[in-house]
Structure formats: C-alpha cells, structure tokens
Design a protein around this motif. Structure first.
Motif, PDB file in Angstrom:
ATOM      1  N   ILE A 149      20.637   8.000  -3.195  1.00 47.38           N
ATOM      2  CA  ILE A 149      19.691   7.894  -4.311  1.00 47.38           C
ATOM      3  C   ILE A 149      18.501   8.829  -4.079  1.00 47.38           C
ATOM      4  O   ILE A 149      18.013   9.481  -5.012  1.00 47.38           O
ATOM      5  N   SER A 150      18.056   8.914  -2.822  1.00 50.78           N
ATOM      6  CA  SER A 150      16.973   9.848  -2.489  1.00 50.78           C
ATOM      7  C   SER A 150      17.389  11.286  -2.769  1.00 50.78           C
ATOM      8  O   SER A 150      16.599  12.092  -3.267  1.00 50.78           O
ATOM      9  N   GLN A 151      18.638  11.609  -2.465  1.00 48.06           N
ATOM     10  CA  GLN A 151      19.144  12.956  -2.727  1.00 48.06           C
ATOM     11  C   GLN A 151      19.169  13.236  -4.220  1.00 48.06           C
ATOM     12  O   GLN A 151      18.853  14.354  -4.660  1.00 48.06           O
ATOM     13  N   ALA A 152      19.528  12.231  -5.024  1.00 52.04           N
ATOM     14  CA  ALA A 152      19.559  12.406  -6.480  1.00 52.04           C
ATOM     15  C   ALA A 152      18.160  12.632  -7.027  1.00 52.04           C
ATOM     16  O   ALA A 152      17.958  13.476  -7.914  1.00 52.04           O
ATOM     17  N   ILE A 153      17.177  11.898  -6.518  1.00 54.10           N
ATOM     18  CA  ILE A 153      15.792  12.074  -6.960  1.00 54.10           C
ATOM     19  C   ILE A 153      15.285  13.465  -6.589  1.00 54.10           C
ATOM     20  O   ILE A 153      14.460  14.058  -7.296  1.00 54.10           O
ATOM     21  N   ALA A 154      15.818  14.012  -5.489  1.00 51.73           N
ATOM     22  CA  ALA A 154      15.367  15.314  -4.988  1.00 51.73           C
ATOM     23  C   ALA A 154      15.845  16.490  -5.830  1.00 51.73           C
ATOM     24  O   ALA A 154      15.571  17.644  -5.480  1.00 51.73           O
ATOM     25  N   VAL A 155      16.558  16.221  -6.950  1.00 59.34           N
ATOM     26  CA  VAL A 155      16.882  17.326  -7.859  1.00 59.34           C
ATOM     27  C   VAL A 155      15.617  17.822  -8.556  1.00 59.34           C
ATOM     28  O   VAL A 155      15.608  18.919  -9.132  1.00 59.34           O
ATOM     29  N   MET A 156      14.559  17.031  -8.503  1.00 61.22           N
ATOM     30  CA  MET A 156      13.277  17.458  -9.060  1.00 61.22           C
ATOM     31  C   MET A 156      12.715  18.616  -8.244  1.00 61.22           C
ATOM     32  O   MET A 156      12.685  18.546  -7.007  1.00 61.22           O
ATOM     33  N   PRO A 157      12.286  19.704  -8.878  1.00 63.19           N
ATOM     34  CA  PRO A 157      11.711  20.826  -8.123  1.00 63.19           C
ATOM     35  C   PRO A 157      10.419  20.410  -7.422  1.00 63.19           C
ATOM     36  O   PRO A 157       9.488  19.915  -8.066  1.00 63.19           O
TER      37      PRO A 157
END
Length: 262
Positions: A149-157
């Motif tokens: 889930i943290s990796q998914a949130i990290a799609v934010m620049p």
C-alpha cells in the motif's frame, strides 16, 4: 532532449530510484529546471526504468536465481512463499495502475508545489524510522500488503518509493536488511509490467527522443542505479535514513519556496 540532458536525467533516475528521495519527484524537478517537455513521450521513462530494473537484477541476481530455483520445486518452500509475498505486495500498485493511470499521469505536469509538499511528507516518514527497534523480524503476508500500500501511495511525485516501503517495513518491525531486500525486489514486478504495457501501447514506436540520448540515459541510469542500490543497502542496515529525511525537508522547502516566488 539533448545528450547532456538525457545523461543528467538518467543519473537522477538511477540514484533516486534507490535512495529514499523520490525518483519521480526529482525527475519532475529536473525537467522543470532543464525546461524539458516529455509528458507525451514515455520512451525515455521506459528506458531509464528498464535500466534501474537491470540495476536491481545486477545486485540481487543470486537472490533472484535462488527464488526461481525454489519456484520450480514440487513442494511449498520459502522461495515460493517469498515470491507469493512479492506478488501480494504488488496488488495495490497494480490496482492503481489499472484503474487510476490517467489520474496519476495528470500529476506529472511540473507541479513543483505538489512535489515539494510530498518531499516534506517523505521526510516525515523517514524521520519516524529513527525510533524503530534495532532488532526486527521477517516479512509476513500482512506486512507485505501494508508495504505494498505504501508503494501504491508512492506513485505520487515527491513520495519516495524506496523510502516509503523501507520505512513502512521498519515501522512494522521488519529486520533492516530484510526490509531493504524486499523493497528492492518488490519493485521489479510493477516496473516490468508498466514498461511492457507502455511498449505494447506503442510508446517506443512513437518516440521523439533520439537513439543516442536514449542509450546514454540508459547507461547513466544503470551505472548510477547499481551504485545507489549498494549504497542504500548499507545505509539502511546502519540506520542512517535520518540524513535523507533532512535532505527531503531542505529540497521540499526550496521547491515550495520557488513555487511561490516564481
């Protein structure tokens, strides 16, 4: 895109993909500083991401080979369990990629204020790891999903993928070396998948970037990625993420200030 610009962006991608300072955020800042417009051309992004995949494979080839050997065993073993956790951790970012791809891509428009704000968030997350216990345990299916889930949130620049996943793992009580290993291996699945999709969609065929800049960017990203990956493993095991938190605070503050002063 000139040869020098491709080398600079390749180095930025290679270093920041593994160091906890956000590769996407730094690429956005780099494009703004250099005045590069590549929003509609994904070929350079595909190439430099492919280079960082090879960087990961170059560092963890023994681990990857061991996992594949265990995969073809007839019994349920630790390798199959680890691969299952890697796949499980990829579900959140795959979901984002399938259903919110256009919304995510719309964020990559040179928004310096957004990048600066997310870098401050990354700095806060890295700061929390200062209080994690020295001894940790293994990755579990539950922690793999939360890390995913943290990796998914990290799609934010501006939010660091490696920083957020490693920090989350450490905060969940995962051993430092195991956290770094899982973080770097889990990225292979979504990056390879996204690159294959971009290629199948014709992204490379419609490239406006010349062959020489693409090759130069690839080489720069690969070499810097190998160095950064080795460095990051050492940094995590020694618990030195706080220095990158300070760096994110400084760059984030500068980016926000530049936005309002522009």
């Amino acid at each position: 895109m000139s040869l020098l610009e491709s080398i600079i962006l390749g180095i930025i991608q290679g270093l920041t993909e593994f160091l906890p300072v956000s590769s996407s955020g730094h690429l956005e800042l780099g494009k703004v500083i250099l005045g590069i417009e590549t929003t509609e051309d994904v070929s350079f992004t595909v190439v430099v991401h492919g280079a960082t995949v090879l960087s990961t494979i170059a560092i963890f080839w023994r681990d990857i080979l061991g996992l594949f050997r265990g995969l073809f065993s007839s019994d349920w073993n630790e390798s199959k369990r680890y691969i299952a956790m890697l796949l499980f951790s990829s579900l959140p970012v795959i979901f984002i990629g399938l259903f919110f791809k256009e919304e995510v891509e719309s964020l990559f428009n040179g928004n310096v204020l957004l990048v600066g704000s997310m870098l401050l968030l990354t700095g806060c997350l890295l700061s929390f790891t200062y209080y994690t216990p020295k001894e940790g345990g293994p990755v579990t299916f539950k922690s793999a999903l939360i890390i995913g889930i943290s990796q998914a949130i990290a799609v934010m620049p501006g939010i660091s993928r490696s920083g957020s996943t490693i920090a989350t793992a450490l905060l969940l009580g995962v051993d430092k070396a195991k956290a770094a290993r899982f973080s770097f291996l889990m990225v292979l699945i979504p990056i390879i998948g996204a690159n294959c999709k971009d290629i199948l969609d014709g992204g490379m065929a419609e490239s406006t970037v010349g062959a020489v800049p693409l090759i130069a960017g690839f080489i720069a990203a690969f070499i810097s990625g190998v160095l950064a990956c080795r460095w990051m493993i050492s940094i995590v095991t020694r618990g030195k993420l706080i220095y990158f938190a300070i760096y994110c605070f400084i760059v984030g503050t500068i980016a926000i200030g530049a936005h309002f002063l522009a």
